[in-house]
Scaffold this motif. Structure first.
Motif, PDB file in Angstrom:
ATOM      1  N   PHE A  33      27.902  18.796 -68.021  1.00 49.29           N
ATOM      2  CA  PHE A  33      27.684  20.053 -67.310  1.00 49.29           C
ATOM      3  C   PHE A  33      26.305  20.571 -67.703  1.00 49.29           C
ATOM      4  O   PHE A  33      26.057  20.862 -68.877  1.00 49.29           O
ATOM      5  CB  PHE A  33      28.768  21.064 -67.695  1.00 49.29           C
ATOM      6  N   SER A  34      25.403  20.684 -66.722  1.00 51.77           N
ATOM      7  CA  SER A  34      24.020  21.006 -67.020  1.00 51.77           C
ATOM      8  C   SER A  34      23.340  21.575 -65.781  1.00 51.77           C
ATOM      9  O   SER A  34      23.917  21.567 -64.695  1.00 51.77           O
ATOM     10  CB  SER A  34      23.315  19.719 -67.474  1.00 51.77           C
ATOM     11  N   ILE A  90      27.843  14.502 -59.062  1.00 50.02           N
ATOM     12  CA  ILE A  90      28.651  15.091 -57.990  1.00 50.02           C
ATOM     13  C   ILE A  90      27.684  15.840 -57.071  1.00 50.02           C
ATOM     14  O   ILE A  90      26.855  16.613 -57.547  1.00 50.02           O
ATOM     15  CB  ILE A  90      29.705  16.069 -58.560  1.00 50.02           C
ATOM     16  N   PRO A  91      27.773  15.624 -55.760  1.00 51.74           N
ATOM     17  CA  PRO A  91      26.849  16.295 -54.846  1.00 51.74           C
ATOM     18  C   PRO A  91      26.926  17.821 -54.920  1.00 51.74           C
ATOM     19  O   PRO A  91      27.986  18.394 -55.199  1.00 51.74           O
ATOM     20  CB  PRO A  91      27.292  15.814 -53.461  1.00 51.74           C
ATOM     21  N   PHE A  92      25.793  18.454 -54.660  1.00 54.00           N
ATOM     22  CA  PHE A  92      25.686  19.907 -54.649  1.00 54.00           C
ATOM     23  C   PHE A  92      26.726  20.498 -53.690  1.00 54.00           C
ATOM     24  O   PHE A  92      26.923  20.010 -52.585  1.00 54.00           O
ATOM     25  CB  PHE A  92      24.284  20.324 -54.196  1.00 54.00           C
ATOM     26  N   GLY A  93      27.378  21.547 -54.158  1.00 52.26           N
ATOM     27  CA  GLY A  93      28.330  22.265 -53.319  1.00 52.26           C
ATOM     28  C   GLY A  93      29.713  21.653 -53.240  1.00 52.26           C
ATOM     29  O   GLY A  93      30.613  22.241 -52.631  1.00 52.26           O
ATOM     30  N   GLU A  95      33.404  20.941 -53.999  1.00 54.28           N
ATOM     31  CA  GLU A  95      34.425  21.787 -54.638  1.00 54.28           C
ATOM     32  C   GLU A  95      34.898  21.245 -55.985  1.00 54.28           C
ATOM     33  O   GLU A  95      35.412  21.986 -56.822  1.00 54.28           O
ATOM     34  CB  GLU A  95      35.612  21.982 -53.690  1.00 54.28           C
ATOM     35  N   LYS A  96      34.696  19.968 -56.227  1.00 54.77           N
ATOM     36  CA  LYS A  96      35.104  19.359 -57.497  1.00 54.77           C
ATOM     37  C   LYS A  96      34.356  19.991 -58.676  1.00 54.77           C
ATOM     38  O   LYS A  96      34.878  20.083 -59.781  1.00 54.77           O
ATOM     39  CB  LYS A  96      34.852  17.846 -57.447  1.00 54.77           C
ATOM     40  N   ILE A  97      33.131  20.472 -58.442  1.00 54.27           N
ATOM     41  CA  ILE A  97      32.348  21.098 -59.508  1.00 54.27           C
ATOM     42  C   ILE A  97      33.089  22.306 -60.068  1.00 54.27           C
ATOM     43  O   ILE A  97      33.284  22.417 -61.284  1.00 54.27           O
ATOM     44  CB  ILE A  97      30.936  21.482 -59.011  1.00 54.27           C
ATOM     45  N   GLN A  98      33.509  23.212 -59.200  1.00 54.66           N
ATOM     46  CA  GLN A  98      34.226  24.406 -59.645  1.00 54.66           C
ATOM     47  C   GLN A  98      35.565  24.046 -60.281  1.00 54.66           C
ATOM     48  O   GLN A  98      35.977  24.652 -61.268  1.00 54.66           O
ATOM     49  CB  GLN A  98      34.431  25.378 -58.477  1.00 54.66           C
ATOM     50  N   LEU A 101      34.805  22.782 -63.829  1.00 55.58           N
ATOM     51  CA  LEU A 101      34.403  23.908 -64.683  1.00 55.58           C
ATOM     52  C   LEU A 101      35.630  24.676 -65.158  1.00 55.58           C
ATOM     53  O   LEU A 101      35.731  25.053 -66.329  1.00 55.58           O
ATOM     54  CB  LEU A 101      33.458  24.843 -63.932  1.00 55.58           C
ATOM     55  N   ALA A 102      36.566  24.918 -64.256  1.00 57.54           N
ATOM     56  CA  ALA A 102      37.785  25.650 -64.607  1.00 57.54           C
ATOM     57  C   ALA A 102      38.704  24.802 -65.489  1.00 57.54           C
ATOM     58  O   ALA A 102      39.172  25.270 -66.530  1.00 57.54           O
ATOM     59  CB  ALA A 102      38.521  26.079 -63.337  1.00 57.54           C
ATOM     60  N   LYS A 103      38.934  23.566 -65.080  1.00 57.52           N
ATOM     61  CA  LYS A 103      39.851  22.683 -65.818  1.00 57.52           C
ATOM     62  C   LYS A 103      39.414  22.506 -67.275  1.00 57.52           C
ATOM     63  O   LYS A 103      40.236  22.529 -68.182  1.00 57.52           O
ATOM     64  CB  LYS A 103      39.936  21.329 -65.131  1.00 57.52           C
TER      65      LYS A 103
END
Length: 150
Positions: A33-34, A90-93, A95-98, A101-103
């Motif tokens: 995460f960066s 992971i591509p910008f935008g 939904e897996k990013i969020q 981050l939460a998980k």
């Protein structure tokens, strides 16, 4: 990682798109995460890149996935292509990013988690471990992680 990245398309530095579940199958995965705008991230990324390159020589099963906190696609791609190792992002935008981050309860960056194929965390703070132990003896740190992996 098949379950965690099912249906997620990742990309590499050649701009190729790969199926996340297939790409990470059988791998020991570090989620990184960066962001390009983050000074501590810019300090840590070269250390991670050196560690990654050293470990990959003997352990092709090691893989890193860049989970960007950049605010624009162009920033993500520039940072990824110019400063990171030969891993996937992971591509910008996406939904897996969020979701990640939460998980993994990522509150600050840079952060790195080593996770099992089912998504369970093996190493909560891989960033600190790489900074403190990874330079002197990357192989010993790798072995330490694997002891928790099985």
């Amino acid at each position: 990682m098949s379950e965690l990245f099912a249906g997620v398309q990742l990309f590499n530095q050649e701009g190729e798109t790969v199926d996340g579940a297939e790409y990470l199958k059988g791998k020991v995965v570090g989620l990184y995460f960066s962001a390009s705008w983050c000074p501590p991230c810019r300090q840590f990324t070269p250390k991670l890149k050196r560690f990654y390159e050293e470990i990959k020589k003997k352990h092709p099963e090691f893989e890193v996935v860049f989970v960007s906190r950049d605010r624009e696609d162009e920033d993500l791609r520039e940072y990824f292509n110019e400063h990171m190792g030969a891993w996937a992002a992971i591509p910008f935008g996406n939904e897996k990013i969020q979701e990640l981050l939460a998980k993994y309860e990522v509150k600050t960056i840079p952060a790195m988690r080593i996770v099992k194929p089912n998504g369970d965390v093996v190493v909560q703070d891989a960033r600190t471990e790489i900074q403190e132990k990874g330079k002197e003896d990357p192989e010993a740190l790798w072995e330490e992680w694997l002891a928790f992996y099985d």
